[in-house]
Design a protein around this motif. Structure first.
Motif, PDB file in Angstrom:
ATOM      1  N   LEU A 199       0.688  -1.169  -0.111  1.00  0.00           N
ATOM      2  CA  LEU A 199       0.008   0.086  -0.054  1.00  0.00           C
ATOM      3  C   LEU A 199       0.813   1.171  -0.077  1.00  0.00           C
ATOM      4  O   LEU A 199       0.453   2.404  -0.621  1.00  0.00           O
ATOM      5  N   LEU A 200       1.941   1.209   0.711  1.00  0.00           N
ATOM      6  CA  LEU A 200       2.970   2.406   0.960  1.00  0.00           C
ATOM      7  C   LEU A 200       3.413   2.710  -0.403  1.00  0.00           C
ATOM      8  O   LEU A 200       3.824   3.886  -0.626  1.00  0.00           O
ATOM      9  N   THR A 201       3.796   1.671  -1.131  1.00  0.00           N
ATOM     10  CA  THR A 201       4.438   1.714  -2.616  1.00  0.00           C
ATOM     11  C   THR A 201       3.477   1.786  -3.635  1.00  0.00           C
ATOM     12  O   THR A 201       3.805   2.122  -4.923  1.00  0.00           O
ATOM     13  N   GLY A 202       2.133   2.019  -3.394  1.00  0.00           N
ATOM     14  CA  GLY A 202       1.267   2.153  -4.375  1.00  0.00           C
ATOM     15  C   GLY A 202       0.741   0.796  -5.492  1.00  0.00           C
ATOM     16  O   GLY A 202       0.279   0.872  -6.193  1.00  0.00           O
ATOM     17  N   VAL A 203       1.433  -0.465  -4.906  1.00  0.00           N
ATOM     18  CA  VAL A 203       1.518  -1.659  -5.637  1.00  0.00           C
ATOM     19  C   VAL A 203       0.082  -1.968  -5.676  1.00  0.00           C
ATOM     20  O   VAL A 203      -0.868  -2.369  -6.406  1.00  0.00           O
ATOM     21  N   LEU A 204      -0.724  -1.810  -4.169  1.00  0.00           N
ATOM     22  CA  LEU A 204      -1.961  -2.001  -3.917  1.00  0.00           C
ATOM     23  C   LEU A 204      -2.762  -0.837  -3.670  1.00  0.00           C
ATOM     24  O   LEU A 204      -2.136   0.106  -3.061  1.00  0.00           O
ATOM     25  N   LEU A 205      -4.030  -0.629  -4.072  1.00  0.00           N
ATOM     26  CA  LEU A 205      -4.790   0.482  -3.646  1.00  0.00           C
ATOM     27  C   LEU A 205      -5.855   0.152  -2.522  1.00  0.00           C
ATOM     28  O   LEU A 205      -6.489  -1.210  -2.660  1.00  0.00           O
ATOM     29  N   PRO A 206      -5.940   1.003  -1.441  1.00  0.00           N
ATOM     30  CA  PRO A 206      -6.954   0.605  -0.582  1.00  0.00           C
ATOM     31  C   PRO A 206      -8.442   0.470  -0.879  1.00  0.00           C
ATOM     32  O   PRO A 206      -8.808   1.371  -1.716  1.00  0.00           O
ATOM     33  N   GLY A 207      -9.107  -0.061  -0.161  1.00  0.00           N
ATOM     34  CA  GLY A 207     -10.397  -0.278  -0.412  1.00  0.00           C
ATOM     35  C   GLY A 207     -11.247   0.854   0.081  1.00  0.00           C
ATOM     36  O   GLY A 207     -12.331   1.419  -0.743  1.00  0.00           O
ATOM     37  N   SER A 208     -10.563   1.521   0.922  1.00  0.00           N
ATOM     38  CA  SER A 208     -11.056   2.842   1.394  1.00  0.00           C
ATOM     39  C   SER A 208     -10.005   3.540   2.231  1.00  0.00           C
ATOM     40  O   SER A 208      -8.910   2.925   2.582  1.00  0.00           O
ATOM     41  N   GLY A 209     -10.194   4.826   2.552  1.00  0.00           N
ATOM     42  CA  GLY A 209      -9.265   5.788   3.060  1.00  0.00           C
ATOM     43  C   GLY A 209      -8.146   5.984   1.794  1.00  0.00           C
ATOM     44  O   GLY A 209      -8.375   5.944   0.834  1.00  0.00           O
ATOM     45  N   GLN A 210      -7.114   6.713   2.463  1.00  0.00           N
ATOM     46  CA  GLN A 210      -6.036   7.495   1.741  1.00  0.00           C
ATOM     47  C   GLN A 210      -4.530   7.121   2.005  1.00  0.00           C
ATOM     48  O   GLN A 210      -4.285   7.182   3.235  1.00  0.00           O
ATOM     49  N   VAL A 211      -3.672   6.677   1.177  1.00  0.00           N
ATOM     50  CA  VAL A 211      -2.156   6.584   1.430  1.00  0.00           C
ATOM     51  C   VAL A 211      -1.503   7.671   0.645  1.00  0.00           C
ATOM     52  O   VAL A 211      -1.471   7.751  -0.416  1.00  0.00           O
ATOM     53  N   MET A 212      -0.597   8.495   1.395  1.00  0.00           N
ATOM     54  CA  MET A 212      -0.010   9.610   0.862  1.00  0.00           C
ATOM     55  C   MET A 212       1.421   9.516   1.161  1.00  0.00           C
ATOM     56  O   MET A 212       1.792   9.071   2.666  1.00  0.00           O
ATOM     57  N   VAL A 213       2.501   9.504   0.520  1.00  0.00           N
ATOM     58  CA  VAL A 213       3.766   9.577   0.753  1.00  0.00           C
ATOM     59  C   VAL A 213       4.416  10.678   0.040  1.00  0.00           C
ATOM     60  O   VAL A 213       4.280  11.216  -1.082  1.00  0.00           O
ATOM     61  N   GLY A 214       4.796  11.643   1.026  1.00  0.00           N
ATOM     62  CA  GLY A 214       5.316  13.019   0.578  1.00  0.00           C
ATOM     63  C   GLY A 214       4.316  13.928   0.096  1.00  0.00           C
ATOM     64  O   GLY A 214       4.617  14.501  -0.781  1.00  0.00           O
ATOM     65  N   GLY A 215       3.118  13.754   0.747  1.00  0.00           N
ATOM     66  CA  GLY A 215       1.823  14.625  -0.002  1.00  0.00           C
ATOM     67  C   GLY A 215       1.432  14.060  -1.216  1.00  0.00           C
ATOM     68  O   GLY A 215       0.652  14.909  -1.709  1.00  0.00           O
ATOM     69  N   VAL A 216       1.619  13.111  -1.713  1.00  0.00           N
ATOM     70  CA  VAL A 216       1.265  12.406  -3.088  1.00  0.00           C
ATOM     71  C   VAL A 216       0.706  11.156  -2.626  1.00  0.00           C
ATOM     72  O   VAL A 216       1.176  10.317  -2.085  1.00  0.00           O
TER      73      VAL A 216
END
Length: 563
Positions: free
Chosen positions: A374-391
């Motif tokens: 999830l942190l690397t964007g390989v998977l997308l969350p079903g709900s919620g938001q994962v931001m890395v460095g504001g992106v």
């Protein structure tokens, strides 16, 4: 698609001349078979001159000996054309795989491996078959036409029209054959991909109780492949019809036209010679063409279409953005492997500031690797938001993060190429990284950076050290080690993790030894009911799982964190 074929055929004109010359020799029986039979019967045995008959048969035998020599040389000439073609395709696939791996921050996926190991060989074999059958067909048809014209020109009026009709019928079916063959290959790839994903995710499938859903998905792929195979089989039946029209209808017409040929002065030997031209040369040549182009020609077209496209795009590459920092924020993140599966991560809130060093601990299958994905964007969350460095993590530029899984990736090439393909770092930086992560002994053992390596030459621990040095050199501001040191001994693991801690940026370590947790600034404990984050002392106070692990830990045994 045709460009690599044109390059292969024009790369060495001498090989084409050599191929044509030996093809003439190979086609010698097609030229003389009918003439030799006709003259042996009419001018030899039928006229009471057996010596003449045997002389013509000896000429036919000599033609077959010449054809045998020519066939051997044809194989060598075809190989000289095809092997450079194969090397060019393989170089393209490897370059494409590495380019997209660098863009996604991961090793080449199953699609790239399949193209390198299967489709390149498929294209090579298909190209060789196409050259062989097309060349043989062309030289055989010319030889038969010349032979028939010499024997009895009138028979061409009986043979050529149905032959051309069969050839046209086959040509019209090629497009449908290519489409059905492509559908079948794509269905086969989807089935292979679904099976590979299933086997690779058995642990998560079991943990999420998703067996029925996954079995249904894989079964759907198998059904689609079977449907594509049946459709291909139906279109393939057209090949039989074209062969019947072009190869065997001329035989019937020659037999039916025998009275006319006799009135034109043809003898029994001429009739048999004409039939020999059709049955022994023309029909087999058409059959080989139908079989060769109908199967291998279509396979070549489909394989080149798959190989020479720009490759599978990196995972979700739309609008890549640069991160403002190496920190991460997760807000209300929930993820499950399927709509009916229990969430592996449920409403997770997590803040990882720039430069933090976090160790993630918990039982196997609890979701540690899912969090990394999830942190690397390989998977997308079903709900919620994962931001890395504001992106958003799935839009993050690959240069801003690196994920090293447990199974390290080493490709065939020099050691220096393996170390620098994510960074292009100068030798001084490479020397520093090698020293930091503990790769110096391996470099010495291999004989320097120019040594050619592949995964078969290195132990799992050595492969992990190469991957660690590669990540150390990358410009990524976030590094995630997902049990990336599991094959190293405790001392080597400590050296590598401490090197990344000194390197700067944000470091997340999926820990499999308690020592990794003790080296981190903070510890994230995932126990299946809650997620807690804090220092070692704080986790001892609030996490029964972590306290239990720490209480059982014996520093001399380097106990692993898997209950």
């Amino acid at each position: 698609m045709n460009r690599p074929i044109r390059r292969a055929l024009s790369r060495d004109p001498y090989q084409l001349v050599r191929l044509a010359g030996w093809s003439v020799a190979e086609a010698a029986p097609a030229l003389v078979i009918g003439l030799a039979i006709a003259r042996a019967i009419d001018d030899g045995f039928g006229a009471g001159r057996p010596a003449t008959g045997f002389a013509w048969l000896a000429l036919l035998g000599g033609a077959w000996l010449l054809a045998a020599v020519g066939a051997r040389q044809v194989v060598l000439a075809v190989a000289a054309i095809v092997e450079p073609f194969r090397e060019e395709l393989l170089a393209h696939v490897v370059d494409d795989a590495l380019r997209h791996s660098a863009a996604s921050g991961q090793g080449p996926g199953a699609g790239a491996v399949a193209r390198a190991n299967l489709q390149v060989e498929l294209a090579r074999d298909a190209f060789a078959s196409v050259i062989t059958v097309v060349r043989s067909f062309a030289f055989t048809v010319v030889s038969v036409v010349l032979g028939m014209a010499t024997l009895v020109p009138g028979v061409l009026a009986l043979v050529l029209p149905p032959f051309c009709a069969g050839l046209v019928l086959f040509s019209l079916s090629l497009r449908a054959l290519a489409r059905r063959q492509r559908d079948f290959i794509l269905a086969d790839e989807r089935t292979a991909g679904a099976l590979a994903d299933m086997v690779g995710g058995l642990r998560d499938i079991t943990a999420c109780r998703a067996e029925e859903r996954v079995a249904g998905d894989v079964g759907l792929r198998v059904t689609e492949q079977a449907r594509a195979a049946r459709s291909l089989a139906r279109v393939t039946a057209l090949r039989t019809a074209s062969l019947a029209v072009g190869g065997w209808l001329p035989v019937l017409l020659v037999l039916a036209g025998t009275p006319w040929l006799l009135r034109e002065g043809a003898g029994a030997g001429v009739i048999l010679g004409a039939l020999a031209y059709v049955t022994q040369s023309l029909a087999p040549a058409l059959g080989n063409l139908v079989e060769g182009l109908g199967i291998n020609g279509v396979r070549l077209r489909v394989a080149l279409d798959r190989l020479l496209r720009d490759g599978d795009p990196p995972v979700r590459v739309r609008g890549r953005l640069a991160a403002e920092s190496g920190g991460a924020e997760l807000r209300g993140v929930t993820f499950a492997y399927g709509p009916h599966a229990e969430p592996v991560i449920d409403r997770l809130d997590l803040s990882v500031p720039e430069g933090d060093h976090i160790a993630v601990v918990g039982p196997s299958g609890i979701g540690k690797s899912t969090l990394a994905a999830l942190l690397t964007g390989v998977l997308l969350p079903g709900s919620g938001q994962v931001m890395v460095g504001g992106v958003p993590a799935d839009r993050l530029d690959p240069a801003d993060r690196v994920l090293i899984p447990q199974q390290a990736y080493v490709f065939r090439g020099s050691l220096l190429e393996n170390l620098t393909y994510l960074s292009g770092a100068p030798k001084e930086a490479v020397d520093g990284a090698v020293d930091e992560v503990g790769l110096t002994n391996l470099v010495a053992r291999l004989g320097g950076y120019s040594a050619e390596i592949d995964s078969g030459l290195l132990s799992p621990a050595e492969q992990q050290l190469v991957a660690l040095a590669r990540a150390y050199l990358a410009p990524a501001r976030m590094v995630i080690l997902d049990e990336a040191t599991c094959h190293l001994d405790p001392a080597a693991e400590a050296r590598a993790e401490e090197a990344f801690a000194r390197r700067g940026g944000t470091l997340l370590v999926i820990a499999h030894r308690l020592t990794s947790a003790l080296r981190a600034r903070r510890i994230l404990v995932m126990d299946g009911t809650s997620v807690r984050l804090g220092t070692h002392e704080e986790m001892l106070a609030v996490s029964p799982l972590y306290a239990d692990l720490a209480g059982q830990w014996n520093p001399s045994s380097s106990q692993e964190l898997v209950p």
